[in-house]
Structure formats: C-alpha cells, structure tokens
Design a protein around this motif. Structure first.
Motif, PDB file in Angstrom:
ATOM      1  N   ALA A  14       0.823  -1.211   0.000  1.00  0.00           N
ATOM      2  CA  ALA A  14       0.000   0.000   0.000  1.00  0.00           C
ATOM      3  C   ALA A  14       0.857   1.261   0.000  1.00  0.00           C
ATOM      4  O   ALA A  14       0.329   2.367  -0.017  1.00  0.00           O
ATOM      5  CB  ALA A  14      -0.940  -0.013   1.204  1.00  0.00           C
ATOM      6  N   ASP A  45       0.319   3.789  -2.669  1.00  0.00           N
ATOM      7  CA  ASP A  45      -0.964   4.484  -2.563  1.00  0.00           C
ATOM      8  C   ASP A  45      -0.887   5.648  -1.582  1.00  0.00           C
ATOM      9  O   ASP A  45      -1.705   6.558  -1.634  1.00  0.00           O
ATOM     10  CB  ASP A  45      -2.050   3.487  -2.186  1.00  0.00           C
ATOM     11  CG  ASP A  45      -2.162   2.409  -3.246  1.00  0.00           C
ATOM     12  OD1 ASP A  45      -2.420   2.778  -4.411  1.00  0.00           O
ATOM     13  OD2 ASP A  45      -1.937   1.237  -2.938  1.00  0.00           O
ATOM     14  N   MET A  52       0.023   8.387  -3.775  1.00  0.00           N
ATOM     15  CA  MET A  52      -1.201   8.879  -4.410  1.00  0.00           C
ATOM     16  C   MET A  52      -1.982   9.747  -3.431  1.00  0.00           C
ATOM     17  O   MET A  52      -2.441  10.842  -3.767  1.00  0.00           O
ATOM     18  CB  MET A  52      -2.022   7.671  -4.876  1.00  0.00           C
ATOM     19  CG  MET A  52      -3.378   7.942  -5.459  1.00  0.00           C
ATOM     20  SD  MET A  52      -4.717   8.066  -4.239  1.00  0.00           S
ATOM     21  CE  MET A  52      -4.845   6.393  -3.651  1.00  0.00           C
ATOM     22  N   THR A 110      -0.016  12.434   5.153  1.00  0.00           N
ATOM     23  CA  THR A 110       0.266  11.059   4.719  1.00  0.00           C
ATOM     24  C   THR A 110       1.010  10.295   5.810  1.00  0.00           C
ATOM     25  O   THR A 110       0.834   9.093   5.961  1.00  0.00           O
ATOM     26  CB  THR A 110       1.099  11.011   3.422  1.00  0.00           C
ATOM     27  OG1 THR A 110       2.235  11.849   3.586  1.00  0.00           O
ATOM     28  CG2 THR A 110       0.290  11.465   2.239  1.00  0.00           C
ATOM     29  N   SER A 146      -3.909  -1.727  -0.139  1.00  0.00           N
ATOM     30  CA  SER A 146      -3.641  -0.969  -1.354  1.00  0.00           C
ATOM     31  C   SER A 146      -4.936  -0.732  -2.139  1.00  0.00           C
ATOM     32  O   SER A 146      -5.255   0.400  -2.520  1.00  0.00           O
ATOM     33  CB  SER A 146      -2.621  -1.736  -2.203  1.00  0.00           C
ATOM     34  OG  SER A 146      -2.524  -1.176  -3.479  1.00  0.00           O
ATOM     35  N   LEU A 167      -7.246   1.753  -0.383  1.00  0.00           N
ATOM     36  CA  LEU A 167      -6.862   3.157  -0.562  1.00  0.00           C
ATOM     37  C   LEU A 167      -7.193   3.640  -1.970  1.00  0.00           C
ATOM     38  O   LEU A 167      -7.721   4.736  -2.164  1.00  0.00           O
ATOM     39  CB  LEU A 167      -5.359   3.330  -0.289  1.00  0.00           C
ATOM     40  CG  LEU A 167      -4.944   3.310   1.185  1.00  0.00           C
ATOM     41  CD1 LEU A 167      -3.431   3.250   1.313  1.00  0.00           C
ATOM     42  CD2 LEU A 167      -5.481   4.544   1.901  1.00  0.00           C
ATOM     43  N   GLU A 168      -6.893   2.793  -2.957  1.00  0.00           N
ATOM     44  CA  GLU A 168      -7.134   3.202  -4.347  1.00  0.00           C
ATOM     45  C   GLU A 168      -8.616   3.440  -4.605  1.00  0.00           C
ATOM     46  O   GLU A 168      -9.025   4.494  -5.098  1.00  0.00           O
ATOM     47  CB  GLU A 168      -6.603   2.131  -5.312  1.00  0.00           C
ATOM     48  CG  GLU A 168      -5.084   2.138  -5.416  1.00  0.00           C
ATOM     49  CD  GLU A 168      -4.521   0.914  -6.113  1.00  0.00           C
ATOM     50  OE1 GLU A 168      -5.317   0.115  -6.687  1.00  0.00           O
ATOM     51  OE2 GLU A 168      -3.290   0.734  -6.084  1.00  0.00           O
ATOM     52  N   PHE A 190      -6.418   8.226  -9.196  1.00  0.00           N
ATOM     53  CA  PHE A 190      -6.407   7.337  -8.031  1.00  0.00           C
ATOM     54  C   PHE A 190      -5.520   6.109  -8.208  1.00  0.00           C
ATOM     55  O   PHE A 190      -5.209   5.427  -7.239  1.00  0.00           O
ATOM     56  CB  PHE A 190      -7.842   6.924  -7.659  1.00  0.00           C
ATOM     57  CG  PHE A 190      -8.478   5.960  -8.628  1.00  0.00           C
ATOM     58  CD1 PHE A 190      -9.035   6.407  -9.819  1.00  0.00           C
ATOM     59  CD2 PHE A 190      -8.513   4.603  -8.345  1.00  0.00           C
ATOM     60  CE1 PHE A 190      -9.610   5.523 -10.714  1.00  0.00           C
ATOM     61  CE2 PHE A 190      -9.093   3.701  -9.235  1.00  0.00           C
ATOM     62  CZ  PHE A 190      -9.638   4.165 -10.422  1.00  0.00           C
ATOM     63  N   LEU A 191      -5.115   5.815  -9.425  1.00  0.00           N
ATOM     64  CA  LEU A 191      -4.244   4.642  -9.633  1.00  0.00           C
ATOM     65  C   LEU A 191      -2.774   5.016  -9.823  1.00  0.00           C
ATOM     66  O   LEU A 191      -1.943   4.160 -10.106  1.00  0.00           O
ATOM     67  CB  LEU A 191      -4.724   3.846 -10.854  1.00  0.00           C
ATOM     68  CG  LEU A 191      -5.948   2.958 -10.627  1.00  0.00           C
ATOM     69  CD1 LEU A 191      -6.369   2.287 -11.934  1.00  0.00           C
ATOM     70  CD2 LEU A 191      -5.662   1.899  -9.557  1.00  0.00           C
ATOM     71  N   GLY A 218      -0.511   5.578  -7.855  1.00  0.00           N
ATOM     72  CA  GLY A 218       0.438   4.989  -6.915  1.00  0.00           C
ATOM     73  C   GLY A 218       0.812   3.564  -7.251  1.00  0.00           C
ATOM     74  O   GLY A 218       1.822   3.054  -6.756  1.00  0.00           O
ATOM     75  N   PHE A 219      -0.001   2.930  -8.085  1.00  0.00           N
ATOM     76  CA  PHE A 219       0.215   1.511  -8.359  1.00  0.00           C
ATOM     77  C   PHE A 219       1.573   1.258  -9.014  1.00  0.00           C
ATOM     78  O   PHE A 219       2.399   0.507  -8.515  1.00  0.00           O
ATOM     79  CB  PHE A 219      -0.924   0.991  -9.240  1.00  0.00           C
ATOM     80  CG  PHE A 219      -0.742  -0.424  -9.679  1.00  0.00           C
ATOM     81  CD1 PHE A 219      -0.872  -1.458  -8.754  1.00  0.00           C
ATOM     82  CD2 PHE A 219      -0.431  -0.730 -10.987  1.00  0.00           C
ATOM     83  CE1 PHE A 219      -0.688  -2.774  -9.149  1.00  0.00           C
ATOM     84  CE2 PHE A 219      -0.242  -2.041 -11.384  1.00  0.00           C
ATOM     85  CZ  PHE A 219      -0.377  -3.070 -10.463  1.00  0.00           C
TER      86      PHE A 219
END
Lengths: 235, 297
Positions: free
Chosen positions: B35, B38, B41, B77, B108, B111-112, B221-222, B224-225
């Motif tokens: 995660a 994310d 993100m 964060t 993860s 959060l997304e 929103f993605l 961070g992946f």
C-alpha cells in the motif's frame, strides 16, 4: 525487592510454571537452578514482561508488573539480560551500549555510564568500533551485561550468562556479576552451571517441572546431597 | 547523453523517495507494504485538496506555496501511514508473513478505490504547475522546477540518513530491525518506534506525490500503483532494508529507464524496469549494497 507469587505460565497446552513463588531482596544474588525445561527462562521472561503469565503476580519494588510491557519493566529498573546474549550483531559495541541508555534523556549521563562500563570491561573499550557480532562469546556476554548496566538497573535478571563459555571465562563473568552486586545491584541468576552460580549467590532455589523443589542459603544448597547429585555432577 | 543522465537522476530521485519508505518498513517489520505507493497517491490528492482550499496561486508564488503544501501533506500522509499500520498490520504482527502480505495488497486496493469513491475516477489537473525558466548545464536542459524538486528530495534523503545513523531514534529503529524482543528489554517501546517509522516513510511518499503532481500536472487514483512497483524495484536493486542502498537503487533505476527508453523507445520503459527487477531477484537478490541485509535476515 522482587516478589513472585503463585506464578502460572502456559504455552499452548504446556503448563510451564506451576504456582512458582520466589523473592529476591535488595543487594542479594539469588541463583535459580534446574534442568533444561524446568522453567528457569520462563520465570525470567514472565518477570520482565516477555511472557504473559496466566496466574500469579510479579511485584517489583511495590509496583505490580504482572503482564506489564517489557519496556515499562525496564524503565522501573528491573532489567532482563536474555539467554544467548542477543547482542545487536551489526551494530557496533558502542552503539549496543548506547541502546542501553535509550531511556536516559540526558546524553551526558549516558556517556558517563558507558565510560563506567568501559572502565569495568576494558576489552569492550578496545573493541568499541567493532560490530557486536564479531566479538567472542565471552565478550558478547560482557557486552550484554554492560548494555544492561547502562540502563541503570536496580536489579538484573541474568539468563545463563555462562552458557557456551570456557571455564576461565565463566569465572570472570561470575566475578563481574559479584562486582556489580557489590555495588548495590540485586541479581536473579539463572544457571545450569550450579557450581559457578552457587559460588557467588547468597541464596538459591531449585525448580523442576515449573515447581519449586528446594530453596535455602547457597552454602546449604552446595552441600545438599540432592543438589550435589542432580546439578553438581557429584556422586 | 548528459540530458539522459539528468532525466534519469530526476526521475530516480522520485523513485528513491518512495522506495525509502518501502525499505524502512521492510527493514523494521519485514513487511512488503504494497500500500506504500498508494500513500504517494494520497499525498498527491492531499496536496491537491489543500491547494484547492487555498485558491489560485500566482506563478511567482508557486514555489513557496508548494513547499508549504509539501510540509502539510507530509504530516497528513505520515498520519495515514501510522493509521494503516495500527489498523491493518499491527494486529497481524505475529501472524504468518503471507497474511500480512495479503493484507497489504488489500490495504492498497482499499486506498485506491476509497480515493476513487471520494474523488472520482477522472484524472484531476493540478492547480499549480512548476514550469518556467530552464538553463543549460553541460549540454543538458534542466528546468528550475526540476532543480528544486531534486534539491528537496536530496535534503529529505540526507535528513533521513542522519536520523537513522546518528540519532537515538535511528539506533532504536536499527535495533528493532535486528531483534525486536531484545530492543524492548532496552526500554524501547517497539510499537511506538514502528509507528514513527511508518510516519517517516509515508511522509516521504506523500512529499513525492505532491512533487509529482506539481511536476506532471495530472493525478488519478491509480497513480500509486506503478510507482509502488517501481519503488519496490528500486529497493531491490539497492538492497531492501538498507537506506543508502535504496537511495542508490532509485537513482540507478531512473538512469536505466532513461537510457533504456532512449535506446529501445518509450513503450519499453516499464518492460525494461521490471526486467531489471527479475534480473536482480534471480542473480543478486540482496541488491547492490545488500551484504548487510543478508546478515540481518
């Protein structure tokens, strides 16, 4: 100073301690003897909070520390030096000692205590920049005890400090413990090496299968035929 | 050539910032925190929300505003990371490693898709752009914005390294990484130190998120992946659990991507990055500076 009463510890289905009681007074060295699996290490772990007892109480200096978290117990001055030394292997000797001073905010005080340990154990001073894991077994034991001294303990719980050490080294570890005690720190000493432990202890307890089977002044235990036969290797 | 190196170092410093949190968490509780990307993100969106609340920013004020937003976002964060550890990971501290890993993957997704529910699926345009003047250094064109971002990243990394190697807190972190039980016997509150480690790692990821938003201009929103996986790659290249190694790994990955893209084309960039990951995992799983890690495990 330390009062353990009616202590029960279960590991899963195993009943490791059965209503064990013992006391250690101020300034005493008390030996806790017994065979492998008798419950010696469990007793120390329950006193320092590493293991949660299922019954009984542990009182240190008037504080009920039963099932307390280990760092709080250390903060009270009851400091456990675990079996197998557990030196931080990739940290230097000096850093290991500094960790003993974690709870001391005053850095000058930490330095003073570390200097005192170096004075007591000059071998550590020579090796201060070396990684803890590179020390010999005896030196690691000295470091583990030295590290505990930096916390400013009022009582030490020592678990098998002689384990795996040559006889001469055992003698110097016992001498160190006696010296620390002479300066006012009480000691509960767990040992397989009953000869060495009873050589410096004031009193002793013998436990079997989690129960107390014998206790008394060290001099009496040394001469007790049951102790001699079972733990001192004599017949 | 110098342009390629500069581009690589620039992207690499982002990777390094995110990878540090990955590496610190792995070092201290041996968890691959999937995660973590994310939180990057989340940082980008937190920065976006703060900037939206502040209102329009004139371009002359862009830099000071960005730095202020960076600090607030790092706090946000950081706390999110602490909450994540408290809620999802701490109850499983003694559970098998695999349970923890699966929980991290679940966290993860949570959060997304939580962010998608809150902010929508469409990309958002960042209200603040760092554009502006550029200069030539040794044949490479670099913008002022890039220089500032790299500068911030370097300052954060040096600060972290000093914290870990020189302070009482850093010593406690290293001790827990080696032996949490004995650390507690030194009087260290192990849970508190783990919380603070999550705070620091997550704050660094959040900082990288804001910087990426301000630099690239678009967030979703993605986002961070992929960066999470890249950060993992960077950490593996450098030696996961090892702080200087991880910084190096980030820069090396940035450079590899930069040169790989130049030689093979942009569509090969991720193939190149993950090919390197596989190569390292098979040939040198301890990473470039990883000898110390093998001793730790």
């Amino acid at each position: 100073m330390l009062e353990i009463s009616g202590l029960d510890v279960h590991y899963g289905g195993v009943h490791a301690l059965r209503g064990l009681s013992l006391t250690v007074g101020p300034g005493e060295i008390v030996a806790l003897l017994g065979n492998n699996g008798a419950g010696k290490t469990t007793t120390l772990a329950a006193a320092s909070g590493l293991v949660r007892p299922s019954g009984g109480t542990v009182v240190f200096d008037g504080h009920d520390v039963t099932g307390g978290r280990p760092h709080r117990v250390t903060a009270l001055g009851l400091v456990h030096v675990p079996e197998g030394r557990r030196v931080f292997s990739t940290l230097t000797v000096h850093e290991n000692l500094q960790l003993g001073g974690y709870l001391v905010r005053d850095q000058a005080e930490v330095r003073k205590r570390i200097d005192r340990v170096y004075e007591l154990l000059p071998r550590l001073a020579e090796r201060r920049a070396q990684q803890g894991g590179t020390l010999s077994g005896g030196e690691q034991q000295m470091l583990a005890i030295g590290r505990a001294l930096v916390t400013g303990p009022r009582m030490l719980l020592l678990d098998e400090p002689s384990m795996g050490l040559a006889p001469l080294v055992v003698a110097s570890v016992m001498e160190l413990i006696a010296q620390i005690n002479a300066e006012g720190t009480a000691v509960l000493l767990v040992e397989q090496n009953a000869t060495a432990a009873l050589g410096i202890a004031h009193r002793g307890y013998v436990i079997e299968n989690g129960e107390r089977v014998l206790d008394g002044p060290a001099a009496e235990l040394r001469d007790d035929p049951r102790v001699v036969e079972a733990y001192l290797g004599g017949v | 050539m110098t342009q390629l190196i500069w581009n690589g170092l620039f992207v690499g410093s982002f990777y390094a910032l995110v990878a540090l949190g990955y590496s610190m968490v792995y070092g201290i509780i041996k968890l691959l925190n999937f995660a973590h990307g994310d939180l990057y993100m989340l940082g980008a969106f937190a920065g976006f929300a703060i900037l939206g609340a502040v209102g329009g920013v004139s371009s002359s004020m862009a830099l000071p505003v960005l730095l202020a937003v960076l600090v607030v976002t790092m706090a946000v964060t950081g706390l999110a990371g602490v909450a994540l550890e408290r809620i999802a990971y701490r109850p499983l501290r003694r559970a098998p490693r695999l349970s923890l890993l699966i929980t991290a993957v679940g966290a993860s997704f949570a959060l997304e898709y939580g962010m998608r529910a809150a902010a929508g699926a469409d990309p958002r345009v960042y209200p603040l752009r760092l554009g502006g003047s550029s200069l030539e250094v040794a044949g490479a064109r670099l913008t002022l914005a890039q220089l500032v971002l790299v500068g911030v990243a370097v300052v954060l990394m040096i600060g972290l390294n000093l914290l870990v190697t020189r302070t009482r807190e850093g010593r406690a972190m290293r001790a827990i990484a080696l032996d949490p039980t004995t650390s507690s016997l030194m009087g260290i509150d192990v849970n508190a130190v783990i919380s603070r480690t999550f705070f620091i790692g997550s704050a660094l990821a959040g900082a990288a998120g804001v910087m990426a938003g301000a630099y690239y201009g678009k967030i979703d929103f993605l986002m961070g992946f992929l960066i999470g996986l890249k950060a993992f790659t960077a950490a593996v290249i450098g030696g996961i659990g090892n702080i200087p190694g991880t910084m190096l790994g980030g820069l090396v990955l940035g450079l590899l991507e930069s040169f790989g893209t130049f030689w093979l084309g942009g569509e090969w960039r991720d193939v190149f990055a993950f090919g390197v990951l596989i190569l390292f995992l098979t040939v040198r799983p301890t990473g470039l500076l990883g000898e110390r890690v093998t001793e730790r495990v």
